[in-house]
Each structure stands twice: as structure tokens, then as C-alpha cells.
Design a protein around this motif. Structure first.
Motif, mmCIF file in Angstrom:
data_model
loop_
_atom_site.group_PDB
_atom_site.id
_atom_site.type_symbol
_atom_site.label_atom_id
_atom_site.label_comp_id
_atom_site.label_asym_id
_atom_site.label_seq_id
_atom_site.Cartn_x
_atom_site.Cartn_y
_atom_site.Cartn_z
ATOM 1 N N ILE B 104 0.862 -1.199 0.000
ATOM 2 C CA ILE B 104 0.000 0.000 0.000
ATOM 3 C C ILE B 104 0.892 1.241 0.000
ATOM 4 N N ASP B 136 -7.805 7.223 -0.768
ATOM 5 C CA ASP B 136 -8.308 5.930 -0.292
ATOM 6 C C ASP B 136 -7.260 5.197 0.515
ATOM 7 N N ASP B 139 -6.821 6.600 3.818
ATOM 8 C CA ASP B 139 -7.924 6.179 4.698
ATOM 9 C C ASP B 139 -7.625 4.813 5.305
ATOM 10 N N ALA B 140 -6.982 3.931 4.513
ATOM 11 C CA ALA B 140 -6.605 2.625 5.057
ATOM 12 C C ALA B 140 -5.577 2.797 6.170
ATOM 13 N N LEU B 163 -6.206 -5.685 12.169
ATOM 14 C CA LEU B 163 -6.949 -4.860 11.219
ATOM 15 C C LEU B 163 -8.363 -4.598 11.737
ATOM 16 N N MET B 167 -14.813 0.542 8.781
ATOM 17 C CA MET B 167 -14.110 1.704 8.231
ATOM 18 C C MET B 167 -14.794 2.968 8.712
ATOM 19 N N ARG B 188 -17.266 1.594 2.046
ATOM 20 C CA ARG B 188 -16.776 1.575 3.437
ATOM 21 C C ARG B 188 -17.719 0.859 4.389
ATOM 22 N N LEU B 192 -11.833 -3.325 6.861
ATOM 23 C CA LEU B 192 -10.734 -2.738 6.104
ATOM 24 C C LEU B 192 -10.368 -3.624 4.914
ATOM 25 N N MET B 196 -10.194 -2.613 1.064
ATOM 26 C CA MET B 196 -8.991 -2.761 0.242
ATOM 27 C C MET B 196 -9.262 -3.632 -0.975
#
Lengths: 209, 417
Positions: B104, B136, B139-140, B163, B167, B188, B192, B196
Motif C-alpha cells: 500500500i 483511499d 484512509d486505510a 486490522l 471503516m 466503506r 478494512l 482494500m
């Protein structure tokens, strides 16, 4: 990987018999120590020998060993707690062979503590140029034969070698803009040195029952 | 005939194409560069010296601030060096999470690079598109660590936490009405990993969009093809790594050649260039984003099927969970010792390197057995790249310097350290 390291250490012992000060394997990494007088010959052979072929110099790192193993800290400086054995300054070279996919670490101690001098390897690997300038700037190690040994990371006109252990963390000067003189002025540093978490040594396996 | 003299010119440190605080002294013959002398250090913060005065755990957030566009990759090399020296076993799930966030981060970095270097060469629009996708990914970051940039999510022994199952959602505001917010929140609704997965489905199409703008663009090609050519032998001698080395056609990627974490269990390809010019390096980076997308997908599949711990259970390095800490004396002592004195790393030295988005990023750690490193050297990827700038720009025009600085993916946080 482990067998490769055995082959490499055998090759190194064969190629540099009499020049190897020590050759240690630890954590899957091989560390070779050679004398400053032999370094250029050893490095050239490390690059050119078909069994070694270290084409790339990955990193050069200066080290000041003066307070190794000591807990003492005063005014933001680390201090030695016992007389030192061995040289104070060393340069550590990390080599990489893309052909054989193997790494080697070479450490060279500078004999004179008051004026550490080593040979420059810029003629062997051009990438050493800035790394040696960095070690010169931060530790004051002089690399003989370097084409352009200037300070690199510190300010223009900086005094001292900031990464030496006897250089305080907060430095010695601070600068500000002076409205009256309409220029930036340098003044002695006003930051109070403090250490929130003291540096402590513990015996091995401390806290494990 | 008038006498023609060389003159020198200052490029930066206040120049938008210098990517930060680069002062470049150019010696010119007309508009042709005879010599380039980069002056660096304007962002020098002595991170290595600071680390000598901090416990091992306290330095993790400093790592984010090195290369401030690939935050987690810096942390990764740092925690790997500590783990190697202290012999800490990292749970497999944490390794997969790290690999996923490494990729990422690589996409985050390459997106910024793509937008910025295209902008340097005059292409305005890619910047807007790449920042849409960066949003995006950040945001992760935020969902997992609470911070959008400086995450400090990796810890020696694993990652800070597992994780999240949900979201964060957009709220209706003056700018977005309820219908717009509903559409924005569509992806969302799940965890997560769902978010993704949705991203990895969309992202290859987005890369195609960027490529439409640039790959066959005549102006882009005129600015990059044949500019800053580096031969494979020269690239190795100059210490180049990462896309700078692969663009010259050397097949070298630490993820494949010296695999760390779980990269040896993951299927991906290494793109290499042919000519070694700016255009090839552009193509390599674009293809790397596609491969990163592939890696993320494989990580998502594995992480869905395999729950488990994300932190080592060795309480000498990892904090106990809050509940047992509040009920159990031993855990309380561990917690207190860990966050006051910090843990001790056995004496020795180790070098740990990761395939950073810019090249090889390594941490050389020397410990004398104290609760702070004795010496920590950061081997940043951009440092040798910038030292090779002089050689790359000689004989080129001033405008090409901008293209070459762009292709080197210079970030001063890691060069000046």
C-alpha cells in the motif's frame, strides 16, 4: 544462505591470507576486519576477484567507539566509563555482490584517535564519494585520496563533528533572525540538556527467570 | 565575436521542482549543464544521533519522518533490524499485514511520484487523479493506525494492532448532501479488508487512466526518452537500487533475491527496463504499482482465512494487553518496564534492508546491550541516487535536470536524515 557464507568465508581466508584481522559470522552476516594499511588492496580484490565480485558499495558508516558499553551521560554527552581498548574510530563498509547475491561487512579501524585517517575508496566504487563526505562531516574521519572532501550535511561554516559521542545532542550554537541587524545571527545554545530515559546496561537475560 | 563564459546558477532551495530543499549549483555553458553540485543537508535533523538518545521503541515514529511519503517501509527496516538483533519471532499474520501495508505504501509513494514528476514536465492532470487514489490508501492508514501519514504502526515483534472490522464513514456536511455521502460510503460498509479489496478491483483501471495520459503522450516521451541514461554497470557502481537500477535492466529486487517476511510465498513479477532512461524508469514504476496491487490481493485472501495474533507473545518486547495489565501484577511490571526503561537488545550488530519504494532502505544497528542503540546508520535509497545526479545531468539542458530530479524520486526527509 548459510552455506554461501561458508564458501565466502573460505574464499576470503584464501584470498587475503595474512591480511584478515578477524572474520566473524553473526546473525547470518559476515564481518571482515582489515588493517587500514591493507584496505585499498583488499577492496580492489573484493570487487574484481571472480569468486567475490562485490560490484556495489551499499553503505559507509562512521562509528565512534569511545563510549561503547558505558552508561555515563552528562550535559547531553555520552562519556566513557573505563579506558578504551583499541581504536576509537572505524568506518564500516557494506558490500553487495549482485552476481553471487551475497553481502559482506568490512570494518576498518583508523589507527590514530586524535586524527583518524583512512584511504578513500572512491576510486573503487564511485558511490563512496558522498558516504565518505558524510563520515568526514559527522565524525571527522579524513579519507586520503578523496577528490572533494567537503562537509555535506551540516550548515555552511559549521564547527565540530556532531556524531562524535562527546558532542552534545543539543549542539553548541543556535540561530535566529535578528530584526535589528536584519540578518540571521548565531548564538550559544540555550537548550538545557536533559535525558528523560537514562541509558542503562543490564546483564544478559535480565528479567527472564 | 563576444566572449562566451560559463556561468553558475542556483537551482533551489526554494524551487517547486526541487522536490523539497535541494540547492543545486549548476555550472552552465549556455543552457547546457557542465557540472551539477547538489548541496544537501537543509533538512538534516540528525535522526541517527537522536536515536542514540532514545529507547528502541521511542525511535519508531522518527522513522516515519525519514521518507515521509513511504512511511511504513521505513519503519519496516527499523523494526526488522531490532528483531534480527534480539531474535524476536514475528507472527505470520503480522508478516502478512506488514507485506500488505508495504505494498500500500509503495503505491502511495509511486502515485505521488507519478503526479509530481509529470507535473514537473508540464502534465497537470495526473496529479489530480493520483491524489484521488492516495486518499483511499491514506484512509486505510487511518483506519489501522489512526494517522493518515505518520502511522508508527509497525512495532518490534509485530504490528500495533489487528486490522479493524469497520471503516470510518463520511458525514453529511455543507459540501456533501446525504445522497452524495451515501455514495462515498458505499465501499466503506465492511471491514478494512473489504475496503482494500474494492480498491484493488478499481485500481488497475485507474492505472490505465494514468497511462492513457502519459505512456503514449508525445510531449511526455519527448521529455523523458533518452534523458538521463544510466548503463547497468554504472548504475551498480554508483550504488543505485530500486527502480533506478531496474530501469537500467538489472534484475535486482530484495523481495525476490533476499526475501524477508512472507514475500517468498507470494506470486509477483519484477519489471525491468531496457534503455535506462527516464521513460523506462517511468514504465517500471507504473508496472510496479500493478504488481503491488497483485500482492495486496493475495494478502487480503490470506488474511481473511487466517486469524491469529499480530504481536509476539514475548512480554520482554511486546506490551501485555490492557485487561491483563490491570489485573495481573507481573503484566503490570512488564508494562511499566517496557514504557519507562524500554527493552534491552543484546550486544552485536545487524543490517536489515527492505525493498523500499525508492530502492534499498537499510538500517545498520550497533547495540552494546543497553536500552538504546549505540549507533544506528540509516542507509537511505535516495542518497546515492542524488550523488549520481551530477553524472546523469552532464550535457543535458536545464529543463532536463527537472525531469531527472523527478525520475530519481527524491525525498529530502531520507536524504538529509
Amino acid at each position: 544462505m548459510a552455506t554461501d557464507l561458508n564458501i565466502l568465508s573460505a574464499n576470503l581466508n584464501e584470498a587475503f591470507s595474512g591480511k584478515v584481522v578477524s572474520l566473524v559470522e553473526y546473525l547470518g552476516e559476515l564481518t571482515l576486519v582489515v588493517n587500514a594499511a591493507d584496505m585499498l588492496g583488499v577492496f580492489t580484490r573484493l570487487r574484481d576477484d571472480a569468486d567475490l565480485r562485490f560490484e556495489a558499495l551499499v553503505d559507509v558508516c562512521g562509528i565512534d567507539y569511545s563510549t561503547y558499553g558505558s552508561e555515563l551521560c552528562e550535559d547531553g554527552k555520552y562519556l566513557p566509563d573505563a579506558p578504551r581498548v583499541g581504536a576509537r574510530f572505524a568506518a564500516v563498509y557494506h558490500l553487495l555482490s549482485v552476481t553471487h547475491n551475497i553481502r559482506l561487512r568490512v570494518r576498518v579501524y583508523a589507527d590514530d584517535d586524535a586524527m583518524p585517517v583512512l584511504n578513500s575508496v572512491t576510486g573503487i566504487w564511485p558511490s563512496a564519494n558522498w558516504y565518505e563526505r558524510e563520515a568526514f562531516d559527522l565524525f571527522g574521519i579524513i579519507f586520503v585520496g578523496h577528490p572533494d572532501l567537503r562537509r555535506i550535511l551540516t550548515d555552511y561554516g559549521f564547527v565540530g563533528n556532531p556524531f562524535r559521542k562527546d558532542f552534545p545532542l543539543s549542539g553548541t550554537v543556535e540561530m535566529r533572525y535578528d530584526a535589528a541587524q536584519q540578518r540571521v545571527v548565531y548564538e550559544p545554545v540555550t537548550v538545557e540538556p536533559r535525558e528523560i530515559t537514562p541509558r542503562t546496561m543490564r546483564e544478559e537475560n535480565y528479567g527472564r527467570s | 565575436m563576444a566572449e562566451i563564459k560559463n556561468y553558475t546558477m542556483n537551482f533551489g532551495p526554494q524551487h517547486p521542482a526541487a522536490h523539497g530543499v535541494l540547492r543545486l549549483v549548476l555550472e552552465l555553458d549556455g543552457e547546457v549543464i557542465e557540472r551539477a553540485d547538489p548541496h544537501i543537508g537543509l533538512l538534516h535533523r540528525a535522526t541517527e544521533k537522536l536515536a542514540e538518545h532514545k529507547t528502541f521503541l521511542q525511535s519508531v515514529p522518527y522513522m516515519d519522518r525519514l521518507d515521509y511519503v513511504s512511511m511504513m517501509l521505513n519503519e519496516h527496516a527499523y523494526v526488522m533490524a531490532i528483531e534480527k538483533l534480539a531474535g524476536i519471532e514475528v507472527p505470520v499474520r503480522a508478516q502478512y499485514i506488514r507485506v500488505m501495508f508495504d505494498e500500500i505504501t509503495r503505491i502511495l509513494n509511486h502515485l505521488l511520484w507519478l503526479g509530481a514528476s509529470a507535473l514537473d514536465c508540464g502534465a497537470m492532470s495526473p496529479m489530480f487523479y493520483t491524489f484521488r487514489e492516495r486518499e483511499d490508501l491514506m484512509d486505510a492508514y487511518e483506519a489501522v493506525s489512526g494517522a493518515r501519514l505518520h502511522a508508527s504502526y509497525y512495532r518490534p515483534g509485530g504490528v500495533y494492532r489487528d486490522l479493524p472490522d469497520s471503516m470510518p464513514q463520511y458525514q453529511a456536511s455543507k459540501i456533501h448532501n446525504a445522497a452524495a455521502v451515501k455514495k462515498m460510503n458505499e465501499s466503506r460498509q465492511g471491514s478494512l479488508l473489504d475496503f482494500m479489496e474494492d480498491f484493488t478491483n478499481r485500481f488497475p483501471g485507474h492505472i490505465d487512466e494514468y497511462e492513457t495520459l502519459l505512456t503514449d503522450n508525445r510531449i511526455w516521451k519527448q521529455r523523458t526518452v533518452g534523458i538521463g541514461v544510466v548503463s547497468p554497470e554504472r548504475a551498480l557502481a554508483l550504488g543505485f537500487t530500486g527502480p533506478m537500477l531496474r530501469g537500467s535492466g538489472v534484475v535486482w529486487d530484495l523481495r525476490k533475491k533476499q526475501p524477508y517476511e512472507v514475500y517468498d510465498r507470494i506470486d509477483f513479477d519484477i519489471p525491468v527496463g531496457v534503455e535506462g532512461d527516464c521513460y523506462d524508469r517511468y514504465l517500471v514504476r507504473v508496472e510496479e504499482m500493478r504488481q503491488s496491487n497483485r500482492i495486496i490481493r493475495q494478502c487480503i485472501d490470506w488474511l481473511r482465512k487466517n486469524p491469529g495474533p499480530v504481536m509476539t507473545n514475548d512480554l520482554k518486547f511486546a506490551p501485555p494487553n490492557r485487561e491483563s495489565m490491570k489485573q495481573n501484577m507481573e503484566e503490570l511490571i512488564h508494562h511499566f518496564k517496557l514504557f519507562s526503561e524500554g527493552f534491552h537488545v543484546p550486544a552485536g550488530e545487524a543490517y536489515a534492508a527492505v525493498e523500499h519504494s525508492k530502492g534499498e532502505f537499510g538500517i545498520y544497528m550497533v547495540s552494546d546491550g543497553a536500552n538504546k542503540p549505540y549507533r544506528m546508520k540509516i542507509r537511505s535509497a535516495g542518497f546515492p541516487h542524488l550523488s549520481g545526479l551530477d553524472e546523469m545531468v552532464r550535457g543535458h539542458m536545464i529543463a532536463d535536470v527537472v525531469a531527472i530530479i523527478g525520475t530519481q524520486d527524491i525525498v529530502f526527509g531520507e536524504i538529509d536524515r
